[in-house]
Design a protein around this motif. Structure first.
Motif, PDB file in Angstrom:
ATOM      1  N   GLY A   1      34.710  47.650  44.294  1.00 45.74           N
ATOM      2  CA  GLY A   1      35.006  47.112  42.964  1.00 45.74           C
ATOM      3  C   GLY A   1      33.900  46.274  42.360  1.00 45.74           C
ATOM      4  O   GLY A   1      34.143  45.430  41.503  1.00 45.74           O
ATOM      5  N   TYR A   2      32.661  46.486  42.819  1.00 45.47           N
ATOM      6  CA  TYR A   2      31.489  45.802  42.282  1.00 45.47           C
ATOM      7  C   TYR A   2      31.555  44.268  42.322  1.00 45.47           C
ATOM      8  O   TYR A   2      31.289  43.599  41.322  1.00 45.47           O
ATOM      9  CB  TYR A   2      31.196  46.259  40.846  1.00 45.47           C
ATOM     10  N   PRO A   3      31.878  43.672  43.470  1.00 50.51           N
ATOM     11  CA  PRO A   3      31.828  42.198  43.510  1.00 50.51           C
ATOM     12  C   PRO A   3      30.385  41.724  43.380  1.00 50.51           C
ATOM     13  O   PRO A   3      29.474  42.351  43.950  1.00 50.51           O
ATOM     14  CB  PRO A   3      32.366  41.870  44.911  1.00 50.51           C
ATOM     15  N   PRO A   4      30.125  40.638  42.633  1.00 50.33           N
ATOM     16  CA  PRO A   4      28.784  40.031  42.670  1.00 50.33           C
ATOM     17  C   PRO A   4      28.483  39.618  44.121  1.00 50.33           C
ATOM     18  O   PRO A   4      29.395  39.217  44.845  1.00 50.33           O
ATOM     19  CB  PRO A   4      28.936  38.795  41.765  1.00 50.33           C
ATOM     20  N   LEU A   5      27.219  39.714  44.520  1.00 47.13           N
ATOM     21  CA  LEU A   5      26.887  39.398  45.920  1.00 47.13           C
ATOM     22  C   LEU A   5      26.510  37.925  46.050  1.00 47.13           C
ATOM     23  O   LEU A   5      25.364  37.521  45.877  1.00 47.13           O
ATOM     24  CB  LEU A   5      25.759  40.312  46.407  1.00 47.13           C
ATOM     25  N   VAL A   6      27.529  37.123  46.323  1.00 47.70           N
ATOM     26  CA  VAL A   6      27.364  35.685  46.538  1.00 47.70           C
ATOM     27  C   VAL A   6      28.419  35.298  47.565  1.00 47.70           C
ATOM     28  O   VAL A   6      29.407  36.018  47.752  1.00 47.70           O
ATOM     29  CB  VAL A   6      27.530  34.921  45.192  1.00 47.70           C
TER      30      VAL A   6
END
Length: 464
Positions: free
Chosen positions: A335-340
């Motif tokens: 689901g395209y989570p931001p990578l943080v």
């Protein structure tokens, strides 16, 4: 145009990015009064990984660190990074714990809480924003920046408007992986300034080599505050150098008004520390270079070192390129989570498993299943039902705010660690870091009484 303001990150994100958050309070103390006299907008000095590192590696009380910094730097606003419903830990906490943490952070000296959620799910931010405002602190809410088809300027503008309506006092564009490019930044900041009436702050890492240019274009577009790091701990996976940005803006309409001679005193203090970190191996000079791969794979610097470490342990270092190519694919599936933090670790570890097992999703981590199940909140793009079924089968999917499923837990946590409490804040250290906190409490007590003691933790304490 008002003067551009600067948040100095040397006491938190700079050393978190370059030396895994290992700067000690003792190393900070001699320079605090000088930093306080510079005229920074704020000193970012707490939150993020500092709390974990203090307890786990430095045998320090993070609360005592905050109190010392507050005492030695009374004039400058102190800022922290706060992961919304995760606080500084790695799971969601009940609202009563989050509210108490915010209360104690402000009581011990924090003025500005930079609050973010790894999925940009506003439901995970509401409790923290309300708590910060209730305590009279500045609630800065961060947009976790990433790229992809869905992440248009329109997506960020809509999210910024939501954050303003939720009570944010300012907005931070948080570019943890160094993905912002100069002209894209200019257009986005222009759009944000037009859409909201609150200040905009820019945070970008130098990983891809673009951050100084990004800051300059953001300033030209109307950004109010930028994050920088004093030069000995700048660049690489850290931030643009403070002195360089001050010099670049000097004599222009954006002049920061900061004194380069005073900043040089700060530089002179940290230069020998930098050499010490290099000599000890804490600062790997590779971290100081430019890695434009981040623009291809969207992997933040800290995440990259984690991937290398995991592959090393498995004896598969030669497969790093395969893992880096797998990361965007896993991210798309999830689901395209931001990578943080914590999504970067979750997506990265799953990518490692997919590659070393030779079959995608043959084995899934508990945390990856958690993201797919909705335990961390709503992902920016809905996860396909077919993929969800493949990962979690017929398990119940969480569609509400995850913390709504949690019972108040502060009293229970307080009871679990009661024998170790010496200050009210200890329950919050324990809530987030369980056995790591207990080990610290034990060492603190032994030091106090000058004894080598032992506690049977299994009998006394339940892991959190």
């Amino acid at each position: 145009m008002a003067k551009v303001k600067i948040t100095e990150t040397v006491l938190r994100d700079a050393h978190q990015s370059l030396i895994a958050t290992r700067m000690t309070t003792e190393e900070m103390i001699p320079i605090l009064e000088v930093l306080d006299d510079i005229g920074f907008h704020s000193l970012e000095c707490w939150g993020g990984a500092t709390f974990d590192a203090c307890l786990r590696f430095l045998n320090e009380d993070p609360w005592e660190r905050l109190r010392i910094i507050r005492k030695k730097a009374p004039k400058t606003k102190l800022q922290m990074l706060f992961r919304g419903q995760n606080m500084l830990g790695y799971r969601h906490y009940a609202d009563d714990v989050v509210e108490y943490f915010v209360q104690k952070s402000v009581a011990n000296g924090i003025d500005i809480l930079r609050i973010f959620d790894a999925l940009n799910d506003v439901r995970n931010l509401r409790t923290s924003i309300k708590a910060a405002k209730k305590e009279g602190a500045h609630a800065q809410v961060a947009i976790s920046y990433t790229t992809g088809d869905v992440f248009t300027d329109d997506y960020y503008v809509k999210y910024a408007k939501v954050l303003e309506s939720e009570g944010a006092d300012s907005i931070c564009l948080k570019d943890m992986a160094g993905l912002l490019t100069p002209y894209a930044t200019y257009n986005l900041v222009k759009a944000l300034k037009k859409a909201v009436k609150i200040p905009i702050q820019i945070h970008s890492h130098y990983t891809s080599g673009l951050a100084s240019m990004v800051m300059l274009k953001a300033i030209e577009a109307g950004a109010d505050v930028i994050d920088t790091a004093i030069s000995p701990l700048a660049l690489g996976t850290s931030h643009p150098a403070t002195e360089s940005m001050v010099a670049a803006l000097k004599g222009t309409e954006y002049d920061t008004g900061l004194d380069l001679n005073k900043l040089n005193k700060v530089r002179e203090y940290f230069q020998p520390l930098r050499e010490k970190y290099i000599q000890s191996g804490l600062l790997n000079t590779k971290m100081l270079g430019v890695d434009a791969n981040t623009l291809l794979y969207q992997v933040p610097g800290g995440m990259l070192s984690n991937l290398v470490s995991q592959l090393k342990q498995a004896g598969r270092e030669d497969q790093l390129e395969e893992v880096l190519a797998e990361v965007p694919r896993v991210r798309a599936d999830a689901g395209y989570p931001p990578l943080v933090t914590p999504s970067s670790q979750i997506v990265g570890t799953q990518a490692v498993f997919n590659v070393i097992n030779g079959e995608r999703y043959k084995m899934c981590t508990k945390e990856f299943k958690g993201i797919v199940r909705g335990e961390y909140g709503a992902t920016p793009v809905p996860i396909s039902e077919e993929f969800r079924k493949k990962i979690i089968g017929d398990e119940e999917v969480i569609t509400c705010r995850p913390a709504d499923k949690l019972q108040p837990e502060l009293d229970k946590l307080r009871e679990e660690c009661s024998q170790w409490i010496e200050q009210e804040e200890d329950v919050l250290s324990y809530a987030q870091f369980g056995q790591v906190a207990i080990k610290f409490f034990e060492q603190r007590r032994n030091k106090k009484y000058g004894i080598d003691g032992h506690v049977d933790m299994e009998k006394k304490v339940h892991p959190v």
